[in-house]
Design a protein around this motif. Structure first.
Motif: not given
Length: 508
Positions: A391-396, A398-406, A464-471
């Motif tokens: 699962v690739v999640s993207i949200d934002s 006021v000041s940041a936008i983030a992408l995570s790969v789970r 349980a897997g991994s989750c990488f988050r880019l902010t």
């Protein structure tokens, strides 16, 4: 200054009290001598006529003036005395007729008897210029034969003592001011001789900490400050030498990696061309030779990727990496990268899902570098995802936008998660690589994120897997602030409690 002020006030009060009590003792002695002289005259008389009484009163006044330094004299009949039965009339100097003698003093003198025959009170006395001076009124009871009880009052002006006290106070103030100036000069000298070198040492240490390795403390004299300066400068010289040596070694290493990478490009290009020819003709070769051509082509491609990664790492180490910032939609960038990685995911049995509730905004990023980060994260998730959905999640915000790969694969331990961004590090060296990475992908991704003033973080648990988050910051040059995506992910507890309870339905 506080000490001087306290000492000055104490000294002024002490001198004032001493002057007053000294003057008071003189006044009491003087008044007692005058009252005794007057009483002796009264006791020696037997006046009965009005003329002789008047003469007796004049003699008493003359005796009082001769025995006393005061010229302020008043004689009054005691309260209750029948003045009509006596020829003695009240007498008072003009300065003592304006309410100077208080009722309290009158009552005390009238009631006086026994051993205490003198009573006094501090009162202001007119100085003849419309003002007043401090003074003392001394009252003494007198007995006049055939006339009864009378009260004698003498006034003493203390202007001379007041002037003395004022002179002492002025002297104290002048001395205090001069002493304050002297202390200020001494303090200034101390600051120049002691505090100033310490301040210079503090400023020099701050400059050293900020990278100005050539600054030193001036060395003057042979005192303890000069010894401190020499010791500090020796330490700075040693630090500069060590840092310079390390910097030179680092530059040599970076130059070596860069030169080797560049020098290998020419033979690699030749090998790549030859390998491509053999790879295209592999079907016409014998099976063993055809397989060799395939291996040659695969390893040549991997070698080329490794050289590119080494060149990129050398740019980061040398500080020469830069950004080509442009407005980019991160969701579309992620969708394009997912489309490129989908064949690889299909071959591994993993389905790529995207969830972008709030990422459809334009952000200022270097699209090439962010695409490389997303590709590296997806490649790692596919390789370690055990065929489960990714699962690739993207949200934002006021000041940041983030992408995570789970992913929901094998995961990592806490110790492994701490080392996952190290160069050439592998969690399980015996595990077969299905993608053929160089071992530098996550290290380069971390540098790319830092170049954007962003952050690349990881959460992982074994099984349980991994989750990488880019902010990333939404505006280039600003701080990212709080990430809009949680880490650990919201389904982390479900994974930890029930194996893979949090794995999304691949059909969803």
């Amino acid at each position: 200054m506080v000490a001087l002020l306290g000492a000055g006030i104490y000294t002024s009060v002490s001198i004032g009290n001493d002057l007053f009590h000294s003057r008071l003792n003189q006044v009491l002695l003087d008044a007692n001598r005058a009252a005794t002289a007057a009483q002796n005259i009264f006791d020696a008389s037997d006046a009965s006529s009005e003329a002789s009484a008047s003469t007796l009163l004049d003699s008493a006044q003359t005796s009082i003036r001769a025995s006393s330094s005061s010229r302020l004299i008043a004689i009054y009949a005691a309260p209750g005395q029948d003045q009509g039965a006596t020829s003695f009339l009240p007498f008072a100097s003009p300065e003592l007729t304006t309410g100077v003698i208080s009722t309290q003093l009158r009552d005390e003198v009238a009631a006086g008897s026994g051993t205490q025959t003198q009573y006094w009170q501090s009162r202001p006395l007119s100085n003849g210029d419309g003002g007043t001076d401090p003074g003392i009124i001394v009252g003494t009871p007198l007995t006049i034969p055939s006339s009864g009880q009378y009260l004698l009052y003498l006034g003493y002006n203390l202007s001379d003592s007041d002037q003395t006290l004022q002179f002492v106070q002025q002297t104290l103030w002048v001395a205090g001011l001069l002493l304050t100036l002297l202390i200020a000069m001494v303090a200034w000298v101390i600051v120049r001789l002691v505090i100033e070198p310490i301040r210079v040492a503090a400023e020099t240490s701050q400059k050293l900490a900020s990278g100005e390795l050539e600054v030193r403390i001036p060395e003057k004299g042979d005192d303890i400050i000069a010894t401190l300066a020499r010791s500090f400068n020796g330490m700075a010289d040693s630090m500069q030498g060590q840092i310079t040596q390390l910097a030179d070694l680092s530059q040599l290493q970076q130059r070596f990696v860069s030169d080797v990478s560049h020098e290998l490009r020419t033979p690699l290009t030749t090998i790549r061309l030859a390998g491509d020819v053999l790879f295209d003709q592999r079907d016409s070769f014998e099976p063993a030779i055809g397989r060799t051509a395939e291996l040659l082509h695969t390893q040549t491609v991997r070698f080329e990727l490794l050289l590119n990664d080494l060149l990129e790492i050398s740019r980061f180490d040398a500080g020469s990496a830069d950004l080509n910032v442009e407005a980019t939609n991160l969701v579309r960038l992620a969708e394009d990268t997912i489309d490129q990685m989908r064949p690889l995911a299909d071959s591994a049995g993993s389905e790529l899902l995207i969830d972008a509730p709030g990422g459809h905004v334009e952000v200022e990023i270097d699209a090439r570098r962010i695409r490389r980060i997303v590709g590296n994260l997806l490649g790692n998730a596919i390789e370690h995802g055990e065929g489960r959905p990714i699962v690739v999640s993207i949200d934002s915000n006021v000041s940041a936008i983030a992408l995570s790969v789970r992913d929901y694969g094998i995961g990592m331990s806490a110790l492994e998660a701490e080392r996952v961004f190290e160069r050439f590090w592998r969690a399980d060296p015996s595990r077969k690589r299905t993608i053929g990475g160089t071992g530098l992908g996550l290290a380069i991704s971390l540098e790319d994120a830092a170049l954007h003033s962003g952050a690349l973080e990881v959460w992982s648990e074994s099984g349980a897997g991994s989750c990488f988050r880019l902010t990333l910051p939404r505006v280039h040059g600003q701080r990212a602030g709080t990430s809009p995506l949680p880490l650990p992910p919201l389904d982390a507890e479900g994974d930890a409690d029930s194996g893979h309870a949090g794995v999304p339905d691949a059909r969803g």
